[in-house]
Scaffold this active site. Structure first.
Site, PDB file in Angstrom:
ATOM      1  N   GLY A 190       1.075  -1.284   0.024  1.00  0.00           N
ATOM      2  CA  GLY A 190      -0.233  -0.461   0.107  1.00  0.00           C
ATOM      3  C   GLY A 190       0.952   1.609   0.291  1.00  0.00           C
ATOM      4  CE  LYS A 191       4.062   1.443   3.941  1.00  0.00           C
ATOM      5  NZ  LYS A 191       3.862   2.409   5.428  1.00  0.00           N
TER       6      LYS A 191
END
Length: 367
Positions: A190-191
């Site tokens: 999710g970065k």
């Protein structure tokens, strides 16, 4: 752009990776063909690319961002009897890594505008046992680098960057990964720069430190003799397929970050007045890993967003110093504690379109 007319997801990883599917399949086939699933040529290639992107000399791929922090501390000789200053408002991994290295995390309060580490609070926490300050670039914004790095220099401390949420962020023109003794990055999916599983990196211009981190992360092996273990190391390495995926995604990171900034600008223009976005330091170039606002009506806001089929989150509802894992901390840190009851994270991703922002804001108007 997603152009969706249905739900507004908090984060749609399928959509984020969709246009790279063919390239990712080619990369996977290449790894299958050479069979070097750990330590393959993809790892060295990505390390070189990411070090250059961060305007730093060295990058060492590791298993995850938490390991990256712990490895930096261990490589610097920080451990038992030492204290490390960390902000109370951060993901627990920051303090977790300090504890894993054998040191004691000392929590300090944050600035009321950016919710990032308060340099004055950090200065007040320094004592003879303090060995390092970890500046956490939270939500996509870098800490006040000049104040914290000068404090570290004056006191003979290591200034370490936790850049897990700040890929591509800058402060005073300097990129995350270039301003501390070393920086820890996470590539959790999710970065802003996310892998297809866990991954992390240590970035530093200290070549000797990078070499020590590399050996520690590879069972303490000697550089030129894999059967000689010179250090009490561990196993924390970046997989070849994750490195390949990151190399494919890195060239579009800046444009994705620019889209995040545009979406946040639209939020600022359209949000009801009872929802106040966390401030941006004038010297900072924010990459908005998270779109965090403050509100006195978080419970009602969450209910309204859920009813409108809009994803949302809270980062983070319990400050680290109040977590059971760190029981025994007697400090009261009022700014972090108050903020934890008010913060709300809205959807933000380069795959969202302008209509998604309108829908989110419309859902909040009745709160």
């Amino acid at each position: 752009m997603s152009g969706n007319t249905g739900a507004v997801p908090f984060l749609d990883l399928v959509d984020i990776n969709a246009d790279l599917q063919t390239d990712l399949e080619v990369a996977w086939k290449a790894v299958l063909q050479h069979g070097r699933f750990v330590g393959g040529p993809e790892v060295e290639r990505f390390e070189t690319q990411f070090a250059a992107y961060c305007e730093s000399r060295s990058c060492v791929g590791v298993a995850n961002g938490t390991d990256a922090i712990e490895l930096i501390l261990t490589a610097l000789g920080i451990g038992g009897g030492d204290e490390v200053i960390v902000p109370a408002n951060t993901f627990v991994a920051t303090a977790e890594a300090v504890r894993a290295a054998g040191a004691r995390p000392v929590f300090v309060d944050v600035r009321p505008d950016t919710l990032l580490m308060d340099p004055a609070a950090a200065a007040a926490a320094v004592n003879r046992r303090t060995a390092a300050i970890i500046g956490v670039h939270l939500f996509g914004q870098m800490v006040a680098v000049p104040a914290l790095s000068s404090l570290a220099d004056r006191c003979g401390l290591a200034f370490i960057e936790d850049a897990a949420q700040a890929h591509g962020a800058r402060y005073g023109g300097q990129p995350a990964g270039s301003v501390g003794r070393a920086a820890a990055f996470s590539f959790y999916p999710g970065k802003n720069l996310g892998a297809l599983g866990d991954g992390g990196a240590v970035v530093t211009s200290d070549v000797e430190l990078a070499d020590r981190v590399r050996r520690l992360a590879n069972h303490g092996r000697a550089a030129h003799d894999r059967h000689r273990h010179e250090l009490p190391g561990r196993n924390s390495r970046l997989d070849s397929i994750q490195a390949a995926a990151l190399s494919l995604k890195l060239p579009r990171l800046d444009s994705d970050n620019a889209r995040r900034r545009e979406l946040m600008r639209r939020y600022r223009e359209s949000l009801p007045v009872s929802f106040e976005p966390v401030a941006v330091d004038p010297a900072a170039e924010h990459v908005h890993h998270l779109a965090v606002v403050r509100t006195l009506r978080r419970e009602q806001a969450g209910a309204a967003l859920s009813a409108a089929d809009v994803g949302w989150g809270v980062h983070y509802p319990v400050p680290c110093h109040l977590q059971p894992a760190f029981a025994g901390c007697d400090e009261r840190l009022p700014i972090a504690e108050e903020a934890a009851t008010q913060i709300l994270s809205l959807p933000i991703s380069p795959t969202l379109d302008d209509g998604d922002v309108v829908r989110v804001c419309d859902a909040l108007r009745g709160v």
